[in-house]
Design a protein around this motif. Structure first.
Motif: not given
Length: 376
Positions: A120-131, A280-284, A287-293, A354-359
């Motif tokens: 959830g945190i990782s999704t909010c971080v990765g999608a914070r600036k795009q739809a 740590l691994i997931s959020i970083k 943040n680097s736009n590497r959602m597969d990792l 990010w809305y799905e991350g908030s779910l």
């Protein structure tokens, strides 16, 4: 190689996180006993938990380096194996002590924490600036299917036990019919999990491995020798084992002495420390736009816990005289099922927002509050 090993070691401890190594050293040499005052046990539990933080951070840094060199898919598999080391040690220690309930509930708690809190945190971080952000269509699809299958594999033995009007038990010290059934199912589930690697790395390799130009970000600075990275990972993992053992021991004394709610401890409290490396691994990575990792470090980590670690514990418990059952208490099973369905719902279209991350975060808070106020 020796020179590069020490150079890597100095680099890993040369940040503000290294201050927490004081807690790591204290946790390694802690001498705990059941007669300690409750306040002292709580203190040692916190010390051991904080001692895991710098070790998890080191693992995260080294796994990120490996991912840069090996690609997100293989790097993600490495992060999964090392990230679940804490849960594996915790579970083996609890199993050896006959704490079957803690083994089963903490396994479910680790999946809930990985899939709801960390993802959830990782999704909010990765999608914070795009739809929306796109994720790998085949890789995440397989992870989703495996997560759904793992929940079914655990639910069916529980349903059979209830249908036979047997007392639902997470384990026993005798090899009864439920232990036999759990052993057979564990062997089948392990074979199913190993077949997934044959499928991904062999038959359908082209579907799961992106081109290196898409997968790997250019590594900044001088690359570390691969041999030094692997040796340092082994050293840090060995220290992690020692700290984790004392963490479990302090928790065992706390549950008995302070009469803590086992459901809250197993689902909410203990996984917060155990899943720190994945976080740590997931959020970083997000943040680097590497959602597969990021997905590999959370969803695939959860899949490995249910399809590999849990069956392995059943099998390894037999020579120890500790017969773990593939049975989950009702509240834990329902929370696990809700988690699996929530993850399936947000990733089935292979896009995240990010809305799905908030779910996911909202569901995690609802479960956490329920285990604290109403768990028994």
């Amino acid at each position: 190689m020796l020179k590069s090993f020490f150079s890597l070691g100095r680099e890993l401890v040369s940040s503000r996180w290294s201050l927490l190594l004081i807690f790591t050293a204290a946790a390694l040499f802690a001498h705990l006993n059941e007669g300690m005052p409750i306040g002292q046990l709580i203190g040692w539990f916190i010390v051991c938990g904080l001692g895991l933080v710098p070790l998890s951070r080191m693992i995260a840094e080294m796994v990120e380096e490996l991912a840069d060199r090996l690609g997100d898919r293989i790097g993600g598999l490495v992060s999964v194996a090392l990230g679940n080391l804490v849960e594996l040690v915790v579970s083996f220690t609890a199993l050896a002590s006959g704490l079957y309930h803690l083994v089963v509930v903490s396994m479910a708690g680790a999946v809930i924490t990985n899939c709801l809190l960390v993802l959830g945190i990782s999704t909010c971080v990765g999608a914070r600036k795009q739809a929306t952000i796109e994720i790998h269509p085949y890789s995440t699809g397989l992870q989703d299917q495996q997560l759904l299958a793992s929940a079914m594999f655990l639910a069916i033995p529980t349903i059979f036990a209830l249908n036979n009007k047997a007392e639902l038990s997470e384990g026993a010290n005798k090899f009864d019919s439920f232990a036999s059934y759990s052993l057979i199912v564990s062997v089948i589930v392990l074979a199913f999990y190993l077949l997934s690697f044959l499928y991904q790395m062999g038959t359908a390799r082209n579907l799961y491995m992106r081109a290196e130009s898409e997968d790997v970000l250019p590594a900044a600075g001088e690359k570390k020798p691969l041999g030094s990275l692997i040796v340092m990972l082994l050293v840090v993992s060995a220290i992690l084992v020692g700290v984790s053992e004392n963490l479990v021991e302090s928790l065992e004394f706390l549950v008995e002495g302070a009469h803590l709610n086992p459901l809250f401890v197993g689902i909410f409290l203990l996984p917060l420390f155990g899943c720190f490396s994945e976080a740590l691994i997931s959020i970083k990575a997000a943040n680097s736009n590497r959602m597969d990792l990021s997905m590999a470090s959370t969803v695939e980590s959860s899949v490995q816990l249910l399809l590999f670690v849990m069956p392995l514990l059943v099998i390894c418990g037999i020579p120890m005289g500790r017969y773990l059952h593939l049975a989950i208490p009702g509240a834990s099973l329902f929370c696990l099922g809700a988690t699996v369905l929530a993850v399936h719902w947000i990733i089935e279209n292979r896009k995240l927002s990010w809305y799905e991350g908030s779910l996911l975060l909202t569901l995690y808070c609802v479960i956490g509050a329920g285990t604290f106020f109403l768990g028994s």
